[in-house]
Motif scaffolding. Structure first.
Motif, PDB file in Angstrom:
ATOM      1  N   LYS A  43      92.949 -39.271 116.954  1.00 37.83           N
ATOM      2  CA  LYS A  43      94.168 -39.627 116.114  1.00 37.83           C
ATOM      3  C   LYS A  43      95.331 -39.470 117.006  1.00 37.83           C
ATOM      4  CE  LYS A  43      95.979 -38.722 111.720  1.00 37.83           C
ATOM      5  NZ  LYS A  43      96.014 -38.022 110.101  1.00 37.83           N
ATOM      6  N   LYS A  45      99.527 -39.369 117.097  1.00 44.01           N
ATOM      7  CA  LYS A  45     100.863 -39.155 116.643  1.00 44.01           C
ATOM      8  C   LYS A  45     101.971 -39.320 117.360  1.00 44.01           C
ATOM      9  CE  LYS A  45      98.633 -35.667 113.465  1.00 44.01           C
ATOM     10  NZ  LYS A  45      98.655 -34.301 112.849  1.00 44.01           N
ATOM     11  N   VAL A  54     101.521 -48.357 116.364  1.00 44.92           N
ATOM     12  CA  VAL A  54     100.341 -47.921 117.053  1.00 44.92           C
ATOM     13  C   VAL A  54      99.125 -48.503 116.295  1.00 44.92           C
ATOM     14  CG1 VAL A  54      99.007 -45.899 118.081  1.00 44.92           C
ATOM     15  CG2 VAL A  54     101.409 -45.686 117.932  1.00 44.92           C
ATOM     16  N   ASN A  57      95.755 -46.471 115.495  1.00 41.69           N
ATOM     17  CA  ASN A  57      96.615 -45.008 115.344  1.00 41.69           C
ATOM     18  C   ASN A  57      95.262 -44.010 115.486  1.00 41.69           C
ATOM     19  OD1 ASN A  57      95.937 -45.471 113.227  1.00 41.69           O
ATOM     20  ND2 ASN A  57      98.096 -44.550 112.243  1.00 41.69           N
ATOM     21  N   SER A  58      94.080 -44.431 114.933  1.00 39.38           N
ATOM     22  CA  SER A  58      92.802 -43.373 115.026  1.00 39.38           C
ATOM     23  C   SER A  58      91.518 -44.274 114.922  1.00 39.38           C
ATOM     24  CB  SER A  58      93.168 -42.677 113.474  1.00 39.38           C
ATOM     25  OG  SER A  58      92.900 -43.823 112.361  1.00 39.38           O
ATOM     26  N   VAL A  71     100.781 -49.688 121.861  1.00 38.10           N
ATOM     27  CA  VAL A  71     101.921 -48.893 121.522  1.00 38.10           C
ATOM     28  C   VAL A  71     103.129 -49.858 121.692  1.00 38.10           C
ATOM     29  CG1 VAL A  71     103.186 -46.889 121.584  1.00 38.10           C
ATOM     30  CG2 VAL A  71     100.826 -46.912 122.258  1.00 38.10           C
TER      31      VAL A  71
END
Length: 258
Positions: A43, A45, A54, A57-58, A71
């Motif tokens: 993940k 952040k 992003v 993002n996970s 990104v």
């Protein structure tokens, strides 16, 4: 089970670099690799979630799998003097056989959670505008440049203007020559006046002779001789005047040359 701060291999390992100009979306790439024999969840952040997008993002990585993360930095007004404090954190967790992926991040055991922090670096490809230094211009000493760069005012000289044809008043020789020239000019004028007077007398006598000839209708010989005498006198006077003028010119030239 391995005991380490981060099980994933992350590229770049220290910082995410974004290269401007930043007037449009700028993209940077993050690569995650799972070198372990376990399935790993991750993940991502950031401390500035409104400034970055992003994708993804996970997610999860199988054994030996590599995933590229995009990104994207949103456009903003870049200030080269401002240091960014943005950071990213990649969290990872080994998935146990009895775990459901949808429940991975709800109740996380902090002892099993691993993380890596990355700083953000902004680089601007467009160099800051370099102020052009004006070249030095050689300005003559007799010119004054006013505050207006277009206007150039001539400098007032301390010397009074003099007629280039008139030498300084202290030249005694020149003064003497000028006085002699005036005297010669007066003499020439006198000759001219005498010549004009002789012409008037000759014209008067010619008229008288013509009237006498008309009345008497005879003796033309004396009238012709009188006219010839007057014409000869005029020629002599004219020649004398020319000779006098030429002599005056030669005299002035020789004295000026001396």
């Amino acid at each position: 089970m391995p005991k380490t701060n981060q099980i994933l291999q992350i590229e770049p390992p220290e910082a995410l670099v974004f290269t401007g100009p930043f007037t449009e979306v700028v993209k940077s790439t993050l690569s995650l690799t799972n070198p372990s024999d376990y399935k790993v969840a991750f993940k991502i952040k950031t401390t500035a979630p409104k400034r970055y997008c992003v994708r993804p993002n996970s997610g999860t990585l199988a054994k030996g799998e590599t995933m590229s993360i995009s990104v994207m930095l949103q456009p903003f007004e870049f200030d080269p003097n401002e240091k960014t404090k943005h950071k990213f954190m990649i969290q990872s967790l080994i998935i146990a056989s009895n775990m459901e992926e949808k429940d991975l991040w709800q109740e996380v055991d902090k002892e099993k959670l691993m993380d890596t922090k990355l700083r953000v670096v902004f680089e601007n490809e467009v160099p800051a505008a370099v102020e052009e230094v004006p070249k030095e211009v050689d300005v003559p000493n007799n010119l004054d440049i006013s505050t207006d760069p277009v206007t150039i005012t001539p400098h007032k000289s301390n010397f009074k203007e003099q007629d280039p044809q008139v030498p300084p008043s202290g030249d005694n020789n020149f003064q003497r020559l000028m006085e002699e020239n005036k005297a010669l000019s007066s003499e020439v004028n006198r000759y001219k006046e005498e010549l004009q007077q002789l012409k008037r007398v000759a014209m008067s006598e010619t008229k008288t002779t013509a009237a006498t000839a008309t009345t008497l209708q005879a003796a033309p010989g004396p009238t012709g001789i009188s006219l010839l005498f007057h014409e000869t006198t005029n020629i002599i006077l004219i020649l004398g005047l020319l000779v006098a003028s030429f002599g005056i010119g030669l005299m002035l030239s020789s004295r000026l040359g001396a």
